[in-house]
Design a protein around this motif. Structure first.
Motif, mmCIF file in Angstrom:
data_model
loop_
_atom_site.group_PDB
_atom_site.id
_atom_site.type_symbol
_atom_site.label_atom_id
_atom_site.label_comp_id
_atom_site.label_asym_id
_atom_site.label_seq_id
_atom_site.Cartn_x
_atom_site.Cartn_y
_atom_site.Cartn_z
ATOM 1 N N SER A 172 0.759 -1.172 0.077
ATOM 2 C CA SER A 172 0.006 -0.088 -0.152
ATOM 3 C C SER A 172 0.873 1.240 -0.024
ATOM 4 C CB SER A 172 -0.961 -0.004 1.221
ATOM 5 O OG SER A 172 -0.190 -0.099 2.463
ATOM 6 N N GLY A 173 2.014 1.248 0.792
ATOM 7 C CA GLY A 173 2.811 2.490 0.823
ATOM 8 C C GLY A 173 3.523 2.885 -0.675
ATOM 9 N N GLN A 174 3.726 2.022 -1.222
ATOM 10 C CA GLN A 174 4.423 2.072 -2.627
ATOM 11 C C GLN A 174 3.379 2.641 -3.455
ATOM 12 O OE1 GLN A 174 8.164 -0.039 -3.978
ATOM 13 N NE2 GLN A 174 7.135 -1.723 -2.669
ATOM 14 N N ALA A 175 2.129 1.933 -3.438
ATOM 15 C CA ALA A 175 1.004 2.281 -4.410
ATOM 16 C C ALA A 175 0.837 3.971 -3.986
ATOM 17 C CB ALA A 175 -0.181 1.678 -3.992
ATOM 18 N N VAL A 176 0.801 4.314 -2.837
ATOM 19 C CA VAL A 176 0.606 5.638 -2.398
ATOM 20 C C VAL A 176 1.538 6.638 -3.216
ATOM 21 C CG1 VAL A 176 0.285 7.147 -0.444
ATOM 22 C CG2 VAL A 176 -1.022 5.154 -0.332
ATOM 23 N N GLN A 177 2.939 6.205 -2.832
ATOM 24 C CA GLN A 177 3.994 6.949 -3.402
ATOM 25 C C GLN A 177 3.804 7.079 -4.964
ATOM 26 O OE1 GLN A 177 7.508 4.960 -1.760
ATOM 27 N NE2 GLN A 177 7.408 6.379 0.123
ATOM 28 N N LEU A 178 3.425 6.217 -5.451
ATOM 29 C CA LEU A 178 3.575 6.205 -7.093
ATOM 30 C C LEU A 178 2.339 6.830 -7.558
ATOM 31 C CD1 LEU A 178 4.433 2.599 -7.691
ATOM 32 C CD2 LEU A 178 5.787 4.556 -8.598
ATOM 33 N N LEU A 179 1.260 6.684 -6.962
ATOM 34 C CA LEU A 179 0.119 7.353 -7.340
ATOM 35 C C LEU A 179 0.003 8.638 -6.899
ATOM 36 C CD1 LEU A 179 -2.717 4.616 -6.752
ATOM 37 C CD2 LEU A 179 -1.623 5.458 -8.825
ATOM 38 N N ALA A 180 0.495 9.245 -5.850
ATOM 39 C CA ALA A 180 0.795 10.528 -5.452
ATOM 40 C C ALA A 180 1.531 11.295 -6.578
ATOM 41 C CB ALA A 180 1.209 10.721 -4.220
ATOM 42 N N SER A 181 2.592 10.758 -7.141
ATOM 43 C CA SER A 181 3.349 11.335 -8.049
ATOM 44 C C SER A 181 2.854 11.528 -9.494
ATOM 45 C CB SER A 181 4.689 10.564 -8.078
ATOM 46 O OG SER A 181 5.399 10.258 -7.131
ATOM 47 N N VAL A 182 1.726 10.626 -9.729
ATOM 48 C CA VAL A 182 0.997 10.830 -11.243
ATOM 49 C C VAL A 182 0.522 12.243 -11.109
ATOM 50 C CG1 VAL A 182 -1.063 10.235 -12.536
ATOM 51 C CG2 VAL A 182 0.693 8.409 -11.325
ATOM 52 N N PRO A 183 -0.151 13.094 -10.615
ATOM 53 C CA PRO A 183 -0.749 14.450 -10.983
ATOM 54 C C PRO A 183 0.304 15.295 -10.992
ATOM 55 C CG PRO A 183 -1.321 13.617 -8.602
ATOM 56 C CD PRO A 183 -0.884 12.283 -9.297
ATOM 57 N N PHE A 184 1.440 15.171 -10.282
ATOM 58 C CA PHE A 184 2.577 16.047 -10.191
ATOM 59 C C PHE A 184 3.312 16.062 -11.586
ATOM 60 C CE2 PHE A 184 7.151 16.962 -9.729
ATOM 61 C CZ PHE A 184 7.161 18.209 -9.022
ATOM 62 N N ILE A 185 3.610 14.886 -11.984
ATOM 63 C CA ILE A 185 4.168 14.667 -13.309
ATOM 64 C C ILE A 185 3.264 14.843 -14.433
ATOM 65 C CG2 ILE A 185 5.346 12.851 -14.741
ATOM 66 C CD1 ILE A 185 6.969 13.968 -12.582
ATOM 67 N N GLY A 186 2.063 14.598 -14.168
ATOM 68 C CA GLY A 186 1.142 14.843 -15.204
ATOM 69 C C GLY A 186 1.002 16.379 -15.815
ATOM 70 N N VAL A 187 0.854 17.176 -14.478
ATOM 71 C CA VAL A 187 0.824 18.727 -15.023
ATOM 72 C C VAL A 187 2.072 19.085 -15.518
ATOM 73 C CG1 VAL A 187 0.911 20.872 -13.830
ATOM 74 C CG2 VAL A 187 -0.665 19.063 -12.908
ATOM 75 N N LEU A 188 3.263 18.474 -15.301
ATOM 76 C CA LEU A 188 4.583 19.060 -15.906
ATOM 77 C C LEU A 188 4.387 18.342 -17.308
ATOM 78 C CD1 LEU A 188 7.045 18.149 -13.126
ATOM 79 C CD2 LEU A 188 6.270 20.500 -13.824
ATOM 80 N N THR A 189 4.096 17.243 -17.565
ATOM 81 C CA THR A 189 3.826 16.605 -19.009
ATOM 82 C C THR A 189 3.189 17.367 -20.054
ATOM 83 O OG1 THR A 189 4.122 14.646 -20.180
ATOM 84 C CG2 THR A 189 2.245 14.846 -18.642
ATOM 85 N N THR A 190 1.964 17.885 -19.349
ATOM 86 C CA THR A 190 1.022 18.738 -20.293
ATOM 87 C C THR A 190 1.562 20.123 -20.389
ATOM 88 O OG1 THR A 190 -0.327 19.162 -18.261
ATOM 89 C CG2 THR A 190 -1.016 17.217 -19.580
#
Length: 313
Positions: A194-212
């Motif tokens: 669960s901890g790694q899932a949270v860490q990865l999914l929390a990074s998705v919106p951060f990187i998503g904003v940057l890539t767009t």
């Protein structure tokens, strides 16, 4: 003694032997899996922008781990613990890989990126003293010096290709080192599912904003892109990070981080075998020197039999 008890006694040495074998194999397996991320990254960057590649890696790995955590009913971090897990994840995942892969897209080779990342043990050891209260012995300091020398030898002939992307590599290095120490201090008991899932999914919106906002997200070759994303998500984001967290739990942050001295040489070996990049004598020398440094920094010194006997009496 009953038959069941005798079978149980016989099984204990086998179980203990298997556990020791697994622990002994963990460092080497981690180095190989972690180094492979640079090779997969080179392949993926030939088919898509760096932040899009990073975004897809995080999203796939995060969803897979979340599904595993739900099926196995793993405990999820809550409250303050959740905040610490998110911060560690943003440093270790978003900052580190977003910076390194963007640098590689600007012309920094995988070997040079691994060179900068290979300085992680020195930075972590220096920071672990005031932040975690860890001590660095003279033997460990000598091991760090050997490891750093091996890192430089491994890719000495390719440093000229760094260019301006070195600043991004340094940002990725800082994300890795600070994230490692933050993980060690604030998330020592984090459930790895669960901890790694949270860490990865929390990074998705951060990187998503940057890539767009910074890229034109488009895939030019779906085959290499899909293969790279699958490898990075399954082997690196899940496999390698699980081993890293296990190593952090078993030893000091500085000792576990010393394995990163080996990644530049191993990355160069993989690039030679899989991508046809030339392998020089300096690379081989760097591998040998780095290996000696890791062995020196991580070797456990056992008390002499006489001293042990005195302490026992």
């Amino acid at each position: 003694m009953t038959i069941g008890e005798s079978v149980g006694v016989a099984e204990r040495p086998r179980t203990e032997g298997a556990r020791r074998l697994a622990e002994a194999a963990t460092p080497g397996t981690f180095v190989v899996l972690w180094s492979s991320a640079f090779i997969a990254g080179v392949i993926g960057l030939g088919a898509a922008p760096p932040l899009l590649l990073t975004l897809c890696r995080f999203a796939l790995a995060g969803m897979l781990l979340a599904a595993v955590a739900l099926v196995t009913r793993a405990p999820w971090p809550r409250g303050r613990a959740l905040g610490h897990v998110v911060v560690a994840g943003l440093l270790l995942q978003a900052v580190q890989f977003g910076a390194f892969y963007t640098a590689m897209s600007l012309g920094v080779t995988g070997a040079v990126a691994a060179l900068v990342q290979g300085l992680h043990p020195v930075l972590t050891a220096l920071l672990a003293v005031p932040l975690l209260g860890e001590r660095v012995s003279r033997r460990q300091a000598m091991g760090f010096a050997l490891g750093a020398a091996g890192v430089v030898l491994a890719v000495a002939e390719r440093i000229s290709s760094v260019g301006g992307g070195v600043l991004l590599c340094v940002a990725g290095l800082l994300g890795l080192s600070f994230g490692t120490l933050y993980q060690k201090r604030f998330c020592p008991g984090m459930d790895l599912r669960s901890g790694q899932a949270v860490q990865l999914l929390a990074s998705v919106p951060f990187i998503g904003v940057l890539t767009t906002t910074l890229e034109h997200p488009a895939v030019t070759a779906w085959g290499p892109f899909a293969g790279a994303v699958l490898w990075l998500a399954l082997v690196n984001s899940i496999g390698a990070f699980t081993l890293l967290y296990l190593l952090l739990r078993r030893s000091q942050a500085s000792r576990a981080s010393s394995l990163f001295f080996l990644t530049p040489s191993v990355t160069a070996l993989m690039a030679w075998a899989l991508l046809g990049q030339p392998l020089s004598a300096l690379t081989v020398a760097g591998l040998a020197v780095s290996g000696a440094g890791v062995a020196l920094a991580t070797r456990t010194v056992r008390p002499a039999p006489v001293a042990a006997a005195r302490s026992a009496s």
